[in-house]
Design an enzyme around this catalytic site. Structure first.
Site, PDB file in Angstrom:
ATOM      1  N   ASP A 125      55.892  50.298  33.242  1.00 18.74           N
ATOM      2  CA  ASP A 125      54.671  49.266  33.533  1.00 18.74           C
ATOM      3  C   ASP A 125      56.612  48.677  35.080  1.00 18.74           C
ATOM      4  O   ASP A 125      57.334  49.840  34.710  1.00 18.74           O
ATOM      5  CB  ASP A 125      55.318  48.024  33.057  1.00 18.74           C
ATOM      6  CG  ASP A 125      53.847  47.855  31.652  1.00 18.74           C
ATOM      7  OD1 ASP A 125      53.224  48.574  32.433  1.00 18.74           O
ATOM      8  OD2 ASP A 125      54.556  46.812  31.011  1.00 18.74           O
ATOM      9  N   ARG A 175      49.112  54.475  37.432  1.00 24.48           N
ATOM     10  CA  ARG A 175      48.553  52.811  36.792  1.00 24.48           C
ATOM     11  C   ARG A 175      48.450  52.558  38.501  1.00 24.48           C
ATOM     12  O   ARG A 175      50.080  51.881  38.234  1.00 24.48           O
ATOM     13  CB  ARG A 175      49.040  52.070  35.828  1.00 24.48           C
ATOM     14  CG  ARG A 175      48.164  50.652  36.221  1.00 24.48           C
ATOM     15  CD  ARG A 175      48.913  49.772  35.102  1.00 24.48           C
ATOM     16  NE  ARG A 175      48.722  49.809  33.881  1.00 24.48           N
ATOM     17  CZ  ARG A 175      49.425  49.593  32.458  1.00 24.48           C
ATOM     18  NH1 ARG A 175      50.870  48.691  33.135  1.00 24.48           N
ATOM     19  NH2 ARG A 175      49.634  50.091  31.220  1.00 24.48           N
TER      20      ARG A 175
HETATM   21  P1  FDA Z   1      43.334  39.345  41.200  1.00 21.86           P
HETATM   22  O1  FDA Z   1      44.098  38.514  41.200  1.00 21.86           O
HETATM   23  O2  FDA Z   1      41.869  39.482  42.364  1.00 21.86           O
HETATM   24  O3  FDA Z   1      41.597  39.438  39.966  1.00 21.86           O
HETATM   25  C1  FDA Z   1      40.590  38.873  40.546  1.00 21.86           C
HETATM   26  C2  FDA Z   1      39.121  38.136  38.924  1.00 21.86           C
HETATM   27  O4  FDA Z   1      39.662  38.668  38.033  1.00 21.86           O
HETATM   28  C3  FDA Z   1      39.809  37.499  39.541  1.00 21.86           C
HETATM   29  O5  FDA Z   1      38.921  36.023  40.413  1.00 21.86           O
HETATM   30  C4  FDA Z   1      39.512  36.368  38.208  1.00 21.86           C
HETATM   31  O6  FDA Z   1      38.327  35.797  37.616  1.00 21.86           O
HETATM   32  C5  FDA Z   1      40.246  37.337  37.071  1.00 21.86           C
HETATM   33  N1  FDA Z   1      41.531  37.060  35.932  1.00 21.86           N
HETATM   34  C6  FDA Z   1      42.464  38.057  37.019  1.00 21.86           C
HETATM   35  N2  FDA Z   1      43.526  37.837  36.272  1.00 21.86           N
HETATM   36  C7  FDA Z   1      42.813  36.655  35.157  1.00 21.86           C
HETATM   37  C8  FDA Z   1      43.299  36.182  34.476  1.00 21.86           C
HETATM   38  N3  FDA Z   1      45.297  35.887  34.111  1.00 21.86           N
HETATM   39  N4  FDA Z   1      42.790  34.446  33.352  1.00 21.86           N
HETATM   40  C9  FDA Z   1      41.539  35.311  34.001  1.00 21.86           C
HETATM   41  N5  FDA Z   1      40.520  35.815  34.537  1.00 21.86           N
HETATM   42  C10 FDA Z   1      41.240  36.734  35.612  1.00 21.86           C
HETATM   43  N6  FDA Z   1      51.270  44.115  37.454  1.00 21.86           N
HETATM   44  C11 FDA Z   1      52.840  44.319  37.846  1.00 21.86           C
HETATM   45  O7  FDA Z   1      53.339  43.596  38.769  1.00 21.86           O
HETATM   46  N7  FDA Z   1      52.871  45.329  36.755  1.00 21.86           N
HETATM   47  C12 FDA Z   1      52.555  46.262  36.334  1.00 21.86           C
HETATM   48  O8  FDA Z   1      52.893  46.917  35.374  1.00 21.86           O
HETATM   49  C13 FDA Z   1      51.552  45.553  35.376  1.00 21.86           C
HETATM   50  N8  FDA Z   1      50.262  46.222  34.314  1.00 21.86           N
HETATM   51  C14 FDA Z   1      48.830  45.947  34.814  1.00 21.86           C
HETATM   52  C15 FDA Z   1      47.965  46.449  33.503  1.00 21.86           C
HETATM   53  C16 FDA Z   1      47.000  46.169  33.472  1.00 21.86           C
HETATM   54  C17 FDA Z   1      46.641  47.117  32.283  1.00 21.86           C
HETATM   55  C18 FDA Z   1      46.626  45.345  34.572  1.00 21.86           C
HETATM   56  C19 FDA Z   1      45.104  45.511  34.178  1.00 21.86           C
HETATM   57  C20 FDA Z   1      47.091  44.429  35.182  1.00 21.86           C
HETATM   58  C21 FDA Z   1      47.919  44.889  35.084  1.00 21.86           C
HETATM   59  N9  FDA Z   1      49.262  44.221  35.965  1.00 21.86           N
HETATM   60  C22 FDA Z   1      50.022  44.834  36.479  1.00 21.86           C
HETATM   61  C23 FDA Z   1      49.009  42.715  37.135  1.00 21.86           C
HETATM   62  C24 FDA Z   1      47.918  43.164  38.137  1.00 21.86           C
HETATM   63  O9  FDA Z   1      49.120  43.318  39.038  1.00 21.86           O
HETATM   64  C25 FDA Z   1      47.535  41.842  38.496  1.00 21.86           C
HETATM   65  O10 FDA Z   1      48.444  40.528  38.668  1.00 21.86           O
HETATM   66  C26 FDA Z   1      46.360  41.542  37.887  1.00 21.86           C
HETATM   67  O11 FDA Z   1      45.775  42.363  37.124  1.00 21.86           O
HETATM   68  C27 FDA Z   1      45.324  40.738  38.598  1.00 21.86           C
HETATM   69  O12 FDA Z   1      44.551  41.170  39.510  1.00 21.86           O
HETATM   70  P2  FDA Z   1      43.318  41.866  39.907  1.00 21.86           P
HETATM   71  O13 FDA Z   1      43.422  43.171  41.061  1.00 21.86           O
HETATM   72  O14 FDA Z   1      42.933  41.712  38.689  1.00 21.86           O
HETATM   73  O15 FDA Z   1      42.594  41.221  40.888  1.00 21.86           O
END
Ligand code: FDA
Length: 297
Positions: A125, A175
């Site tokens: 990560d 990732r």
């Molecule tokens: P965005 O934040 O725009 O969210 C899109 C939509 O998803 C939101 O509008 C909401 O509907 C939904 N959503 C997102 N988060 C939610 C929550 N907690 N509860 C409810 N709904 C939610 N980051 C990092 O810095 N280091 C890492 O190693 C990782 N590893 C990682 C693994 C995996 C498998 C995932 C999916 C994510 C990570 N992340 C991470 C976290 C990533 O950086 C990010 O903060 C989150 O995925 C939210 O970003 P989105 O791309 O989903 O978009």
């Protein structure tokens, strides 16, 4: 997010831990390895892969890092014994990155050897920006002896395009996520439209370079863009997978799955749930409603 959601996100440290725990339950499999294994097995029956995370970070003593490494070793052995479709995700500060980089490297190196003997894979990560340079340096060094290791990059960092250019010779297994830690503006983009454009540009670059990419997002616009790219580049399912977090947007997860794409869910477990929970809650667009409900129930 509404103003009230944002206000609660900012004041989360003042919210009682018992309330945080209640609201964050959805994001965590439980406290024990058995809890996580149960969740992974259930997802596997739906054709969904898992990556498992032992909660914990920023350890201050070598013994804590060793304990984390031991837990991960046992986890890999259980995954193998039960023939789960699952790998593991680790954080280098849990392996002592901030205590001693050499010891940290040795512990991860040993874990990768064990994982290789069990034909499994370890994802590193990415943590806050104070760890980026060291994490990528350790990743590069590990790749000299190991192919079963991948790393995470964050689209919100201004440096990421340079980092992927510098690592291109390794064709890493990545990732790609947006990035979750609170960073100053000179280090990370703050505007979501810029982060999204950067995400799309980096994803295209990685896929064109032949890297395997875990497309980690719940943002339907990014999912749409990724699917478009996959079609345009005529990529086989072995070139990428989508990745989502436990407890977030299961509807989108099902849509992606039903369109025939591989999908992996990130499953955290353990007693050290607080820091992870706060990061997740800060991103929940319905945070205020959940917190208020939990407080008054
Ligand atoms: P965005 O934040 O725009 O969210 C899109 C939509 O998803 C939101 O509008 C909401 O509907 C939904 N959503 C997102 N988060 C939610 C929550 N907690 N509860 C409810 N709904 C939610 N980051 C990092 O810095 N280091 C890492 O190693 C990782 N590893 C990682 C693994 C995996 C498998 C995932 C999916 C994510 C990570 N992340 C991470 C976290 C990533 O950086 C990010 O903060 C989150 O995925 C939210 O970003 P989105 O791309 O989903 O978009």
């Amino acid at each position: 997010m509404t103003v009230v959601d944002r206000l609660i996100a900012l004041t989360l440290p003042l919210v009682p831990k018992s309330v945080v725990r209640k609201v964050a339950n959805r994001y965590i499999a439980g406290e024990s390895m058995d809890d996580a294994i149960r969740v992974a097995a259930a997802l596997n029956t739906l054709g969904i892969r898992a990556t498992m995370d032992v909660l914990g970070e920023d350890v201050h003593r070598f013994e804590q890092a060793q304990a984390a490494a031991d837990e991960y070793t046992r986890l890999l052995e259980e995954i193998h014994r039960l023939q789960l479709d699952a790998n593991v995700s680790i954080k280098l500060t849990q392996f002592g990155l901030k205590v001693d980089k050499r010891d940290c490297y040795e512990l991860v190196d040993a874990l990768l050897r064990r994982a290789a003997s069990l034909r499994n894979f370890v994802r590193i990560d990415m943590e806050d920006s104070s760890c980026t340079t060291d994490t990528l340096a350790i990743y590069r060094r590990l790749r000299r002896d190991h192919s079963n290791v991948g790393v995470v990059i964050q689209a919100y960092l201004r440096r990421t395009q340079r980092d992927v250019a510098a690592l291109a010779d390794l064709q890493p297994n990545y990732r790609l996520c947006k990035g979750v830690y609170v960073e100053p503006r000179n280090i990370a983009y703050r505007d979501m439209p810029i982060i999204n454009l950067n995400y799309a540009a980096i994803l295209e670059r990685l896929l064109r370079n032949g890297s395997y990419v875990g497309i980690a997002t719940h943002d339907e616009m990014m999912v749409w863009h990724a699917m478009q790219l996959i079609r345009d580049l005529n990529l086989p399912p072995t070139a990428y997978e989508f990745q989502m977090l436990l407890g977030v947007d299961e509807e989108l997860r099902d849509i992606v799955r039903h369109e025939g794409h591989n999908l992996r869910v990130y499953i955290p477990y353990g007693r050290d749930w607080y820091a992870y929970s706060v990061r997740r809650l800060r991103e929940n667009p319905r945070l205020a409603g959940y917190v208020l409900k939990a407080m008054f129930k």
